[in-house]
Design an enzyme around this catalytic site. Structure first.
Site, PDB file in Angstrom:
ATOM      1  N   ASP A  65     -29.018  28.455 -90.428  1.00  0.00           N
ATOM      2  CA  ASP A  65     -28.384  29.111 -89.275  1.00  0.00           C
ATOM      3  C   ASP A  65     -27.565  28.062 -88.528  1.00  0.00           C
ATOM      4  O   ASP A  65     -27.553  26.880 -88.903  1.00  0.00           O
ATOM      5  CB  ASP A  65     -29.456  29.737 -88.348  1.00  0.00           C
ATOM      6  CG  ASP A  65     -28.916  30.926 -87.538  1.00  0.00           C
ATOM      7  OD1 ASP A  65     -27.934  30.745 -86.796  1.00  0.00           O
ATOM      8  OD2 ASP A  65     -29.480  32.025 -87.637  1.00  0.00           O
ATOM      9  N   GLY A  91     -25.785  25.073 -90.487  1.00  0.00           N
ATOM     10  CA  GLY A  91     -24.495  25.228 -91.145  1.00  0.00           C
ATOM     11  C   GLY A  91     -23.864  26.555 -90.786  1.00  0.00           C
ATOM     12  O   GLY A  91     -24.422  27.332 -89.999  1.00  0.00           O
ATOM     13  N   ASP A  92     -22.699  26.797 -91.413  1.00  0.00           N
ATOM     14  CA  ASP A  92     -21.899  27.979 -91.110  1.00  0.00           C
ATOM     15  C   ASP A  92     -21.772  28.812 -92.382  1.00  0.00           C
ATOM     16  O   ASP A  92     -21.189  28.349 -93.372  1.00  0.00           O
ATOM     17  CB  ASP A  92     -20.520  27.492 -90.630  1.00  0.00           C
ATOM     18  CG  ASP A  92     -19.568  28.634 -90.322  1.00  0.00           C
ATOM     19  OD1 ASP A  92     -19.882  29.793 -90.632  1.00  0.00           O
ATOM     20  OD2 ASP A  92     -18.486  28.344 -89.772  1.00  0.00           O
ATOM     21  N   PHE A  93     -22.324  30.035 -92.366  1.00  0.00           N
ATOM     22  CA  PHE A  93     -22.316  30.816 -93.612  1.00  0.00           C
ATOM     23  C   PHE A  93     -20.922  31.292 -94.020  1.00  0.00           C
ATOM     24  O   PHE A  93     -20.721  31.782 -95.114  1.00  0.00           O
ATOM     25  CB  PHE A  93     -23.352  31.948 -93.617  1.00  0.00           C
ATOM     26  CG  PHE A  93     -23.382  32.913 -92.453  1.00  0.00           C
ATOM     27  CD1 PHE A  93     -22.233  33.455 -91.904  1.00  0.00           C
ATOM     28  CD2 PHE A  93     -24.618  33.322 -91.940  1.00  0.00           C
ATOM     29  CE1 PHE A  93     -22.291  34.372 -90.856  1.00  0.00           C
ATOM     30  CE2 PHE A  93     -24.687  34.240 -90.882  1.00  0.00           C
ATOM     31  CZ  PHE A  93     -23.507  34.758 -90.342  1.00  0.00           C
ATOM     32  N   HIS A 111     -24.660  43.700 -91.035  1.00  0.00           N
ATOM     33  CA  HIS A 111     -24.222  44.764 -90.100  1.00  0.00           C
ATOM     34  C   HIS A 111     -23.440  44.197 -88.912  1.00  0.00           C
ATOM     35  O   HIS A 111     -22.793  44.937 -88.194  1.00  0.00           O
ATOM     36  CB  HIS A 111     -25.419  45.632 -89.646  1.00  0.00           C
ATOM     37  CG  HIS A 111     -26.264  45.049 -88.560  1.00  0.00           C
ATOM     38  ND1 HIS A 111     -27.039  45.835 -87.721  1.00  0.00           N
ATOM     39  CD2 HIS A 111     -26.474  43.764 -88.167  1.00  0.00           C
ATOM     40  CE1 HIS A 111     -27.678  45.061 -86.870  1.00  0.00           C
ATOM     41  NE2 HIS A 111     -27.368  43.808 -87.118  1.00  0.00           N
TER      42      HIS A 111
HETATM   43  C1  LIG Z   1     -28.423  39.483 -85.460  1.00  0.00           C
HETATM   44  S1  LIG Z   1     -29.050  37.859 -85.619  1.00  0.00           S
HETATM   45  C2  LIG Z   1     -30.248  38.068 -86.912  1.00  0.00           C
HETATM   46  C3  LIG Z   1     -31.303  36.991 -86.878  1.00  0.00           C
HETATM   47  C4  LIG Z   1     -32.429  37.178 -87.906  1.00  0.00           C
HETATM   48  N1  LIG Z   1     -31.926  37.300 -89.255  1.00  0.00           N
HETATM   49  C5  LIG Z   1     -33.267  38.376 -87.535  1.00  0.00           C
HETATM   50  O1  LIG Z   1     -33.088  39.455 -88.118  1.00  0.00           O
HETATM   51  O2  LIG Z   1     -34.096  38.242 -86.638  1.00  0.00           O
HETATM   52  C6  LIG Z   1     -27.695  37.038 -86.435  1.00  0.00           C
HETATM   53  C7  LIG Z   1     -27.953  35.575 -86.789  1.00  0.00           C
HETATM   54  O3  LIG Z   1     -26.797  35.065 -87.468  1.00  0.00           O
HETATM   55  C8  LIG Z   1     -26.573  33.745 -87.025  1.00  0.00           C
HETATM   56  N2  LIG Z   1     -25.171  33.365 -87.250  1.00  0.00           N
HETATM   57  C9  LIG Z   1     -24.079  33.884 -86.626  1.00  0.00           C
HETATM   58  N3  LIG Z   1     -22.969  33.300 -87.109  1.00  0.00           N
HETATM   59  C10 LIG Z   1     -23.374  32.405 -88.053  1.00  0.00           C
HETATM   60  C11 LIG Z   1     -22.678  31.519 -88.917  1.00  0.00           C
HETATM   61  N4  LIG Z   1     -21.343  31.444 -88.884  1.00  0.00           N
HETATM   62  N5  LIG Z   1     -23.384  30.751 -89.783  1.00  0.00           N
HETATM   63  C12 LIG Z   1     -24.760  30.839 -89.809  1.00  0.00           C
HETATM   64  N6  LIG Z   1     -25.481  31.677 -89.012  1.00  0.00           N
HETATM   65  C13 LIG Z   1     -24.787  32.452 -88.151  1.00  0.00           C
HETATM   66  C14 LIG Z   1     -26.925  33.819 -85.546  1.00  0.00           C
HETATM   67  O4  LIG Z   1     -27.143  32.534 -84.995  1.00  0.00           O
HETATM   68  C15 LIG Z   1     -28.172  34.701 -85.570  1.00  0.00           C
HETATM   69  O5  LIG Z   1     -29.348  33.950 -85.725  1.00  0.00           O
END
Ligand SMILES: C[S@@+](CC[C@H](N)C(=O)[O-])C[C@H]1O[C@@H](n2cnc3c(N)ncnc32)[C@H](O)[C@@H]1O
Length: 204
Positions: A65, A91-93, A111
């Site tokens: 994350d 990191g950045d997905f 989503h």
């Molecule tokens: C809606 S939350 C879901 C968190 C977890 N999967 C859950 O269901 O409890 C979205 C997650 O995506 C992460 N996120 C957003 N942009 C991201 C990116 N570019 N790279 C990695 N993680 C990212 C956010 O930090 C957050 O933890």
């Protein structure tokens, strides 16, 4: 949000509470026992990873994350006593996903985003997985026709919420299957877990 640490804390705690409502259903619905190393992409502060690691004492885990989630995740792993086999990688997905695991789980990630951005995330997960790898997608499924029951209403509200946020949307099972197929996966099975579906896909 990243500019205001207090907002990050509130968001992470809200996601942790929402995920806690469904972890029991997910553990009942799916056998994680054949996975050696599970990576939770966008796993936040590690609520789901922690629950899986506590249930399966041999599994290794990684939460991937943004760096803003590192402290909360590492604190969580310490409290659960799983820091020796579960780590956090920042990191950045949209850029890349590390190749460390034989299975990747994505819960409430796709989503958040439109189709083009979702294909980038799924494509990076595909590149990170070995040939025998698996992707576990955990999302609610939008009904094909709008319904008036609680689950359908709640999904519609979430659809609006995602539109208002980063421009995402709730999708039908068919729409998720199409996205997965376009991103190099073969959807193999769908497991019902409370209000969520866990779609298991294999690497093509
Ligand atoms: C809606 S939350 C879901 C968190 C977890 N999967 C859950 O269901 O409890 C979205 C997650 O995506 C992460 N996120 C957003 N942009 C991201 C990116 N570019 N790279 C990695 N993680 C990212 C956010 O930090 C957050 O933890």
């Amino acid at each position: 949000m990243a500019r205001t640490p207090e907002h990050v804390r509130i968001f992470n705690e809200a996601m942790t509470d929402l995920t806690r409502l469904v972890t029991h259903n997910l553990l009942q619905a799916y056998d994680f026992g054949t996975i050696s190393h599970l990576m939770d992409v966008g796993g936040g502060s590690g609520e789901l990873m922690g629950a899986v690691a506590r249930e399966y004492s041999n599994i290794k885990g990684t939460v991937f994350d943004l760096s803003r989630c590192a402290d909360a995740a590492n604190q969580n792993f310490g409290q659960l006593g799983i820091s020796d086999r579960v780590d956090f990688v920042a990191g950045d997905f949209f850029h890349s996903v590390p190749a460390a695991a034989d299975a990747i789980i994505l819960k409430s990630i796709i989503h958040d985003w439109d189709d083009a951005r979702s294909r980038i995330i799924l494509g990076n997960c595909r590149k990170a997985l070995p040939r025998q790898g698996r992707l576990l997608l955990v999302e609610r499924a939008m009904p094909e026709l709008p319904g008036a029951d609680d689950a359908a209403r709640s999904c519609a509200m979430s659809d609006l919420n995602m539109l208002r946020g980063p421009g995402g949307r709730e999708r039908t099972e068919r729409e998720y299957h199409r996205l997965l197929t376009e991103s190099g996966f073969r959807p193999a099975a769908v497991f019902r877990a409370g209000r969520f579906n866990l779609t298991e896909s294999l690497v093509c």
